[in-house]
Design a protein around this motif. Structure first.
Motif, short mmCIF file in Angstrom:
data_model
loop_
_atom_site.label_atom_id
_atom_site.label_comp_id
_atom_site.label_asym_id
_atom_site.label_seq_id
_atom_site.Cartn_x
_atom_site.Cartn_y
_atom_site.Cartn_z
N ARG A 132 15.79 1.43 -2.67
CA ARG A 132 14.31 1.44 -2.76
C ARG A 132 13.81 1.79 -1.37
NH1 ARG A 132 11.16 -3.09 -4.95
NH2 ARG A 132 12.29 -4.44 -3.54
N TRP B 134 10.43 3.32 1.26
CA TRP B 134 9.01 3.53 1.54
C TRP B 134 8.87 3.83 3.02
CZ3 TRP B 134 11.48 -0.99 0.87
CH2 TRP B 134 11.37 -1.96 1.87
N PHE C 278 9.86 4.49 -3.74
CA PHE C 278 10.70 5.46 -4.42
C PHE C 278 12.06 4.81 -4.66
CE2 PHE C 278 13.75 8.95 -4.54
CZ PHE C 278 13.16 9.78 -5.48
N SER D 215 8.38 14.34 -3.89
CA SER D 215 6.96 14.17 -3.61
C SER D 215 6.23 15.45 -3.22
CB SER D 215 6.77 13.14 -2.49
OG SER D 215 7.31 11.90 -2.88
N HIS E 232 13.19 11.24 -1.77
CA HIS E 232 11.77 10.91 -1.84
C HIS E 232 10.93 12.12 -1.43
CE1 HIS E 232 8.36 7.88 -0.65
NE2 HIS E 232 8.04 8.60 -1.72
N ASP F 277 0.81 -1.22 0.00
CA ASP F 277 0.00 0.00 0.00
C ASP F 277 0.85 1.28 0.00
OD1 ASP F 277 0.97 -0.38 2.63
OD2 ASP F 277 -0.82 0.51 3.53
N ARG F 278 2.16 1.14 -0.18
CA ARG F 278 3.05 2.30 -0.13
C ARG F 278 3.69 2.57 -1.48
NH1 ARG F 278 0.67 3.85 3.83
NH2 ARG F 278 1.49 3.67 5.92
N GLU F 279 3.91 3.86 -1.74
CA GLU F 279 4.71 4.24 -2.90
C GLU F 279 6.14 3.80 -2.64
OE1 GLU F 279 5.46 8.16 -5.46
OE2 GLU F 279 6.22 8.28 -3.42
N PHE G 246 2.59 9.32 0.15
CA PHE G 246 3.38 8.15 0.50
C PHE G 246 2.65 6.84 0.22
CE2 PHE G 246 5.08 11.46 3.41
CZ PHE G 246 6.35 11.51 2.90
N GLN G 247 1.40 6.95 -0.23
CA GLN G 247 0.60 5.76 -0.50
C GLN G 247 0.61 5.44 -1.97
OE1 GLN G 247 -3.08 7.07 1.20
NE2 GLN G 247 -2.44 6.63 3.28
N LYS G 248 0.48 4.16 -2.27
CA LYS G 248 0.48 3.71 -3.66
C LYS G 248 -0.76 4.27 -4.36
CE LYS G 248 1.84 -0.40 -5.72
NZ LYS G 248 2.01 -1.82 -5.57
N ALA G 249 -0.55 4.80 -5.53
CA ALA G 249 -1.66 5.35 -6.31
C ALA G 249 -2.51 4.21 -6.87
CB ALA G 249 -1.12 6.20 -7.44
#
Length: 143
Positions: free
Chosen positions: A86, A88, A15, A52, A48, A11-13, A139-142
């Motif tokens: 990577r 998050w 980066f 953002s 990040h 559920d997280r973006e 910070f959440q997944k689109a």
């Protein structure tokens, strides 16, 4: 003791920051020095944040790293290329976020992982501030 490998939350973006192994990163043992990895944890979080949020938000708020924890799995050698971080975030706790970082080699193998506890502060007063709800979607997944 074997450490569990950090895996990004669904559920997280996530980066991704490309990293460069430079000659000055190499220590007496012939691989990237441990202190460099700690810097990369901070670089990933900062990149990040900068990617953002707009200039006004970044001028109003800042982050302070108050704790780093890092595990090393395999060394990065002087000829390492296509290294990446990577990153998050976890769940907010008042003014705090844990930020997770995986440092991977060109084959995607985990070389190091870390957790940094970041505290959101008012950039003018440097006082901690609860993470605003309107900041969380970045910070959440689109989708």
């Amino acid at each position: 003791m074997a450490r569990a490998q950090l895996e990004p939350r669904e559920d997280r973006e996530i980066f991704v920051l490309p990293l460069e192994v430079r000659p000055e990163h190499i220590d007496e043992n012939g691989h990237v020095n441990n202190v460099v990895y700690v810097g990369w944890l901070q670089d990933a979080g900062t990149a990040h944040w900068n990617a953002s949020f707009d200039d006004d938000t970044r001028a109003r708020w800042s982050w302070v790293g108050v704790r780093h924890e890092i595990d090393y799995f395999r060394p990065l050698m002087p000829d390492a290329v296509d290294v990446k971080a990577r990153t998050w975030v976890g769940d907010p706790q008042g003014p705090r976020f844990n930020r997770y970082v995986r440092i991977e080699d060109a084959e995607g193998r985990l070389c190091a992982q870390g957790v940094t506890e970041w505290v959101l502060v008012d950039a003018r007063t440097m006082r901690p501030h609860r993470i605003p709800a309107d900041m969380l979607p970045a910070f959440q997944k689109a989708g």
